[in-house]
Design an enzyme around this catalytic site. Structure first.
Site, short mmCIF file in Angstrom:
data_model
loop_
_atom_site.label_atom_id
_atom_site.label_comp_id
_atom_site.label_asym_id
_atom_site.label_seq_id
_atom_site.Cartn_x
_atom_site.Cartn_y
_atom_site.Cartn_z
N HIS A 275 30.07 68.55 11.35
CA HIS A 275 31.00 68.34 12.46
C HIS A 275 31.35 69.68 13.13
O HIS A 275 31.32 69.80 14.36
CB HIS A 275 32.27 67.64 11.93
CG HIS A 275 33.41 67.62 12.88
ND1 HIS A 275 33.71 66.54 13.68
CD2 HIS A 275 34.35 68.55 13.17
CE1 HIS A 275 34.77 66.81 14.41
NE2 HIS A 275 35.18 68.04 14.12
N GLU A 276 31.64 70.69 12.31
CA GLU A 276 31.98 72.01 12.88
C GLU A 276 30.79 72.61 13.61
O GLU A 276 30.95 73.23 14.67
CB GLU A 276 32.47 72.97 11.78
CG GLU A 276 33.76 72.54 11.08
CD GLU A 276 34.91 72.30 12.04
OE1 GLU A 276 35.00 73.00 13.07
OE2 GLU A 276 35.72 71.39 11.78
N HIS A 279 30.68 71.29 17.03
CA HIS A 279 31.54 72.00 18.00
C HIS A 279 30.81 73.21 18.58
O HIS A 279 30.91 73.50 19.77
CB HIS A 279 32.83 72.49 17.32
CG HIS A 279 33.86 71.43 17.15
ND1 HIS A 279 34.28 70.62 18.18
CD2 HIS A 279 34.59 71.04 16.06
CE1 HIS A 279 35.20 69.78 17.74
NE2 HIS A 279 35.40 70.01 16.45
N GLU A 353 36.20 66.09 19.75
CA GLU A 353 36.15 65.63 18.36
C GLU A 353 35.16 64.47 18.20
O GLU A 353 34.38 64.45 17.26
CB GLU A 353 37.54 65.19 17.88
CG GLU A 353 38.52 66.33 17.72
CD GLU A 353 37.99 67.47 16.87
OE1 GLU A 353 37.38 67.20 15.80
OE2 GLU A 353 38.16 68.63 17.27
ZN LIG Z 1 36.69 69.08 15.10
#
Ligand SMILES: [Zn+2]
Length: 411
Positions: A275-276, A279, A353
């Site tokens: 997930h990071e 980003h 997100e």
């Molecule tokens: Zn996040």
């Protein structure tokens, strides 16, 4: 003194406070004794109740602290307190820049001292009671001393530079200040992890082992350098777990709390890292940075229109127009605008997100991100059933259920 600006400022403060109370009230109306159907299987009845107690403890506490600070600001406005601090500073020196520094120094120091009992109570009573606190009293005190040191070493020189530009550069000062603030925030963004974080925490490259090998495979697939992944000793202050992306370009890094490593399985941590990495791949921090620069420019331009305005100065009870009085009054008046901007920024952040979640779902195994998010939300006693209006205003991350829905749709 009691002119149109004065009453505008008072109205803005009261309205801001009332709207905060109303949103909180909406959130509390969502409460129930039994676990709502949509949350069954995620949280048990006992934990669900505890999360409501935790919410109530925090919300009562923030009502008290925000009302306290509102009363102080109103008192300062009605009694000409800011003008009094201004005259105090002028009695010490005639240098305009020093007057501004002393003015903000006094206000900053006073508000920090007043907030200490509140943050003490929050840390050692509320967080402690719900089993989150790990901060020792020594760490608490040292943290405060370090943040004062930072304010003096970093904050004061930057403030002095901006004040100086304001007085010497004439009407176009806002452009120069914009450049200074942009360069400063770029620098802080690049070196935050190396200069500021080490004052408060220890960061280490990820250790050898099962987790590292799993993440190695993931980083290779994603084209992300493993050397940019660090662990941090979040457990020094709290049991709450987290991970974040920081920095730009060659200075980028993903930082994982040691608490996250303790709480989650290898696959779940890897999913959080995916997930990071999402980003990073989707250039989210760069986007937010550009928006931030744009916002600063707009804000400074509006400030340049109002700066030095006699009515604004007199609304604060002062007679001599100055940088510090203008900027203080400006921030009080500007707060509705910054609220509207933060609505949009929160919306954008929630969108980011979802994108990072979907990226992680594609890159790794989505079901592990789902189980990681569930575990973390339950453990951190997050509000799992927030009111949509509250989410719209305050949430930078979508609520758990929406994130799960988004992940399941994409897989
Ligand atoms: Zn996040």
């Amino acid at each position: 003194m009691y002119n149109v600006f004065f009453f505008l400022i008072i109205t803005i403060i009261l309205f801001g406070h009332a709207s905060g109370l109303y949103l909180d009230h909406l959130n509390k109306k969502m409460w129930s004794d039994n676990v709502p159907d949509k949350l069954k299987g995620i949280i048990d009845k006992e934990k669900y109740k505890t999360s409501q107690y935790y919410y109530r403890a925090n919300s009562n506490f923030s009502h008290i602290s925000s009302s306290f600070f509102m009363v102080i600001i109103l008192a300062l406005l009605f009694l000409g307190g800011f003008a009094w601090i201004d005259s105090l500073a002028r009695a010490i020196t005639e240098n305009r820049i020093l007057v501004s520094i002393i003015f903000f120094g006094v206000i900053g120091m006073a508000s920090d001292l007043l907030s200490i009992p509140f943050s003490w109570y929050d840390t050692f009573k509320i967080e402690e009671k719900f089993g989150f606190n790990k901060t020792s009293k020594a760490t608490f005190i040292l943290d405060h001393l370090k943040s004062w040191l930072l304010a003096i070493v970093v904050g004061a020189p930057v403030l002095a530079l901006i004040t100086w530009i304001y007085y010497v550069a004439g009407e176009m000062f806002w452009i120069y200040v914009w450049i200074v603030i942009t360069l400063f925030s770029l620098f802080m963004n690049m070196f935050y992890s190396e200069l500021i974080v080490p004052l408060f925490n220890k960061q280490n490259p990820l250790e050898e082992g099962e987790l590292r090998s799993e993440i190695e495979r993931l980083s290779e697939k994603a084209g992300f350098h493993l050397s940019n992944i660090y662990t941090i000793d979040g457990s020094r202050r709290s049991t709450k777990a987290n991970a974040y992306f920081a920095g730009l370009g060659p200075k980028k890094r993903i930082v994982v709390f040691d608490t996250l490593i303790n709480d989650l399985s290898v696959e779940e941590i890897t999913a959080v890292l995916a997930h990071e990495i999402g980003h990073y791949k989707k250039r989210h921090s760069l986007t937010l940075m550009l928006y931030g620069i744009l916002q600063t420019g707009i804000m400074l331009y509006i400030f340049s229109i109002l700066a030095g305005n006699e009515k604004l100065t007199s609304a604060m009870g002062a007679e001599i127009p100055s940088f510090h009085i203008s900027i203080l009054a400006f921030f009080l008046i500007y707060s509705p605008v910054s609220r509207v901007i933060s609505l949009y920024m929160n919306h954008l952040s929630r969108k980011h997100e979802y994108q990072a979640d979907s990226y992680a779902g594609d890159l790794y195994k989505g079901q592990y991100l789902v189980s990681a998010l569930k575990k973390l939300s339950v453990k951190n006693l997050s509000n799992l059933n927030p009111h949509p209006a509250y989410v719209f205003v305050h949430y930078s991350h979508p609520p758990l259920l929406q994130r799960i829905e988004n992940l399941e749709e994409n897989n």
